[in-house]
Design a protein around this motif. Structure first.
Motif, PDB file in Angstrom:
ATOM      1  N   ALA B  29       0.849  -1.196   0.000  1.00 55.72           N
ATOM      2  CA  ALA B  29       0.000   0.000   0.000  1.00 55.72           C
ATOM      3  C   ALA B  29       0.887   1.249   0.000  1.00 55.72           C
ATOM      4  O   ALA B  29       2.100   1.176  -0.133  1.00 55.72           O
ATOM      5  N   ALA B  30       0.259   2.407   0.121  1.00 53.15           N
ATOM      6  CA  ALA B  30       1.004   3.660   0.118  1.00 53.15           C
ATOM      7  C   ALA B  30       1.872   3.760   1.369  1.00 53.15           C
ATOM      8  O   ALA B  30       1.377   3.648   2.483  1.00 53.15           O
ATOM      9  N   PRO B  31       3.163   3.974   1.184  1.00 50.63           N
ATOM     10  CA  PRO B  31       4.066   3.969   2.343  1.00 50.63           C
ATOM     11  C   PRO B  31       4.199   5.333   2.999  1.00 50.63           C
ATOM     12  O   PRO B  31       4.057   6.370   2.358  1.00 50.63           O
ATOM     13  N   TYR B  32       4.510   5.306   4.287  1.00 52.82           N
ATOM     14  CA  TYR B  32       4.966   6.480   5.011  1.00 52.82           C
ATOM     15  C   TYR B  32       6.465   6.242   5.237  1.00 52.82           C
ATOM     16  O   TYR B  32       6.847   5.256   5.877  1.00 52.82           O
ATOM     17  N   THR B  52       2.888  12.082   1.356  1.00 57.29           N
ATOM     18  CA  THR B  52       2.185  12.178   0.088  1.00 57.29           C
ATOM     19  C   THR B  52       2.614  13.471  -0.580  1.00 57.29           C
ATOM     20  O   THR B  52       3.285  14.303   0.013  1.00 57.29           O
ATOM     21  N   GLY B  53       2.266  13.631  -1.831  1.00 56.79           N
ATOM     22  CA  GLY B  53       2.561  14.890  -2.493  1.00 56.79           C
ATOM     23  C   GLY B  53       3.901  14.903  -3.200  1.00 56.79           C
ATOM     24  O   GLY B  53       4.286  13.919  -3.848  1.00 56.79           O
ATOM     25  N   ASP B  54       4.603  15.997  -3.080  1.00 59.76           N
ATOM     26  CA  ASP B  54       5.875  16.159  -3.777  1.00 59.76           C
ATOM     27  C   ASP B  54       6.816  14.999  -3.476  1.00 59.76           C
ATOM     28  O   ASP B  54       7.004  14.633  -2.313  1.00 59.76           O
ATOM     29  N   THR B  55       7.419  14.483  -4.514  1.00 56.52           N
ATOM     30  CA  THR B  55       8.258  13.300  -4.322  1.00 56.52           C
ATOM     31  C   THR B  55       9.648  13.643  -3.821  1.00 56.52           C
ATOM     32  O   THR B  55      10.377  12.758  -3.400  1.00 56.52           O
ATOM     33  N   ALA B  65      15.330  13.958   0.264  1.00 60.59           N
ATOM     34  CA  ALA B  65      15.159  12.585  -0.195  1.00 60.59           C
ATOM     35  C   ALA B  65      14.145  12.585  -1.325  1.00 60.59           C
ATOM     36  O   ALA B  65      13.258  13.431  -1.401  1.00 60.59           O
ATOM     37  N   GLU B  66      14.296  11.620  -2.197  1.00 59.12           N
ATOM     38  CA  GLU B  66      13.386  11.493  -3.331  1.00 59.12           C
ATOM     39  C   GLU B  66      12.650  10.172  -3.258  1.00 59.12           C
ATOM     40  O   GLU B  66      13.280   9.097  -3.175  1.00 59.12           O
ATOM     41  N   PHE B  67      11.355  10.237  -3.305  1.00 61.16           N
ATOM     42  CA  PHE B  67      10.507   9.049  -3.317  1.00 61.16           C
ATOM     43  C   PHE B  67      10.268   8.637  -4.765  1.00 61.16           C
ATOM     44  O   PHE B  67       9.809   9.434  -5.584  1.00 61.16           O
ATOM     45  N   ARG B  68      10.575   7.406  -5.072  1.00 60.29           N
ATOM     46  CA  ARG B  68      10.329   6.868  -6.411  1.00 60.29           C
ATOM     47  C   ARG B  68       9.492   5.612  -6.287  1.00 60.29           C
ATOM     48  O   ARG B  68       9.990   4.555  -5.886  1.00 60.29           O
ATOM     49  N   LYS B  69       8.221   5.761  -6.632  1.00 60.54           N
ATOM     50  CA  LYS B  69       7.305   4.623  -6.536  1.00 60.54           C
ATOM     51  C   LYS B  69       7.678   3.533  -7.530  1.00 60.54           C
ATOM     52  O   LYS B  69       7.504   2.349  -7.259  1.00 60.54           O
ATOM     53  N   LEU B  93       9.927   2.670   7.516  1.00 56.25           N
ATOM     54  CA  LEU B  93       8.650   2.563   6.805  1.00 56.25           C
ATOM     55  C   LEU B  93       7.517   2.394   7.804  1.00 56.25           C
ATOM     56  O   LEU B  93       7.611   1.571   8.723  1.00 56.25           O
ATOM     57  N   GLY B  94       6.472   3.171   7.631  1.00 57.54           N
ATOM     58  CA  GLY B  94       5.269   3.000   8.414  1.00 57.54           C
ATOM     59  C   GLY B  94       4.097   2.734   7.486  1.00 57.54           C
ATOM     60  O   GLY B  94       4.076   3.184   6.335  1.00 57.54           O
ATOM     61  N   ALA B  95       3.128   2.001   8.009  1.00 58.74           N
ATOM     62  CA  ALA B  95       1.977   1.627   7.191  1.00 58.74           C
ATOM     63  C   ALA B  95       0.892   2.685   7.206  1.00 58.74           C
ATOM     64  O   ALA B  95       0.042   2.716   6.321  1.00 58.74           O
ATOM     65  N   SER B  96       0.900   3.534   8.223  1.00 60.07           N
ATOM     66  CA  SER B  96      -0.135   4.553   8.346  1.00 60.07           C
ATOM     67  C   SER B  96       0.375   5.626   9.285  1.00 60.07           C
ATOM     68  O   SER B  96       1.520   5.603   9.723  1.00 60.07           O
TER      69      SER B  96
END
Lengths: 116, 113
Positions: B29-32, B52-55, B65-69, B93-96
């Motif tokens: 799912a969407a990671p934190y 969420t938002g800007d990567t 840091a850069e988030f790359r899905k 990493l957190g799930a929520s």
């Protein structure tokens, strides 16, 4: 803001003795987390509370470990019959999130437990 | 199940160089995502987060840091590096919003003069 407070900073116990670790979260934070850190295992989650209620204790060794949060200003982690493998740095963290703003956890200085 | 991998146990670079510490995660799912730093003898300090938002997210001490899905990565960057950046860095990493953090094994960074 004093940050997360943990006492004692160091604790030495003999094998089979009990150890109680204390954590005071940042005032206003609604969640309290316990982790332990060892060189071999790294950072491991133990348990957490939200608004004083236990939410997830999936990381707790079931037989000898217990945690409580009797009020919003402190939490305790108790280890009964300590064993040498319990030697670690126990970290408490707190976080607040009023529905959208902050999710990061702020860590205390840790309690270094040594079981002889 | 959630997991975090930091493939580089140790990184050494020269002061003034650019640093990039690698982190990959596994989560359906969407990671934190978070980065923390631990100086010798100290506890963990929060650096930055992606929710969420800007990567590309910016944090304290000049880090970003850069988030790359696409490849499930969240690499930490800073340029230039300073000797005071020498420390151990953990990706988490957190799930929520209210959940445990799963940490990687950490990367020990040494910045030499």
């Amino acid at each position: 803001n004093a940050g997360v407070i943990q006492t004692p900073r160091h604790k030495v116990t003999g094998k089979g003795q009990e150890a109680t670790l204390w954590c005071e979260p940042i005032s206003g934070h609604s969640a309290v987390f316990w982790y332990r850190q060892t060189i071999v295992q790294g950072l491991e989650f133990l348990t957490y509370f939200r608004n004083q209620a236990p939410i997830d204790d999936s990381g707790m060794p079931k037989e000898r470990f217990s945690a409580q949060m009797p009020n919003q200003s402190h939490s305790t982690l108790k280890i009964q019959s300590t064993q040498p493998q319990d030697s670690a740095v126990y970290l408490c963290a707190s976080s607040f999130g009023t529905g959208g703003s902050s999710y990061e956890q702020y860590f205390g200085p840790g309690t270094r437990l040594t079981v002889l | 199940a959630q997991s975090v991998d930091q493939p580089d146990a140790h990184v050494t670079l020269s002061e003034g160089a650019s640093l990039e510490l690698r982190c990959s995660y596994s989560y359906s799912a969407a990671p934190y995502l978070f980065w923390y730093v631990q100086y010798p003898g100290q506890s963990l300090q929060f650096l930055l987060k992606y929710i969420t938002g800007d990567t590309v997210v910016k944090g304290t001490k000049g880090f970003e840091a850069e988030f790359r899905k696409s490849n499930s990565s969240f690499n930490l960057k800073k340029s230039p590096a300073h000797w005071s950046d020498s420390a151990k860095y953990f990706c988490a990493l957190g799930a929520s919003s209210f959940s445990k953090l799963v940490f990687g094994q950490g990367t020990s960074l040494s910045v030499v003069p």
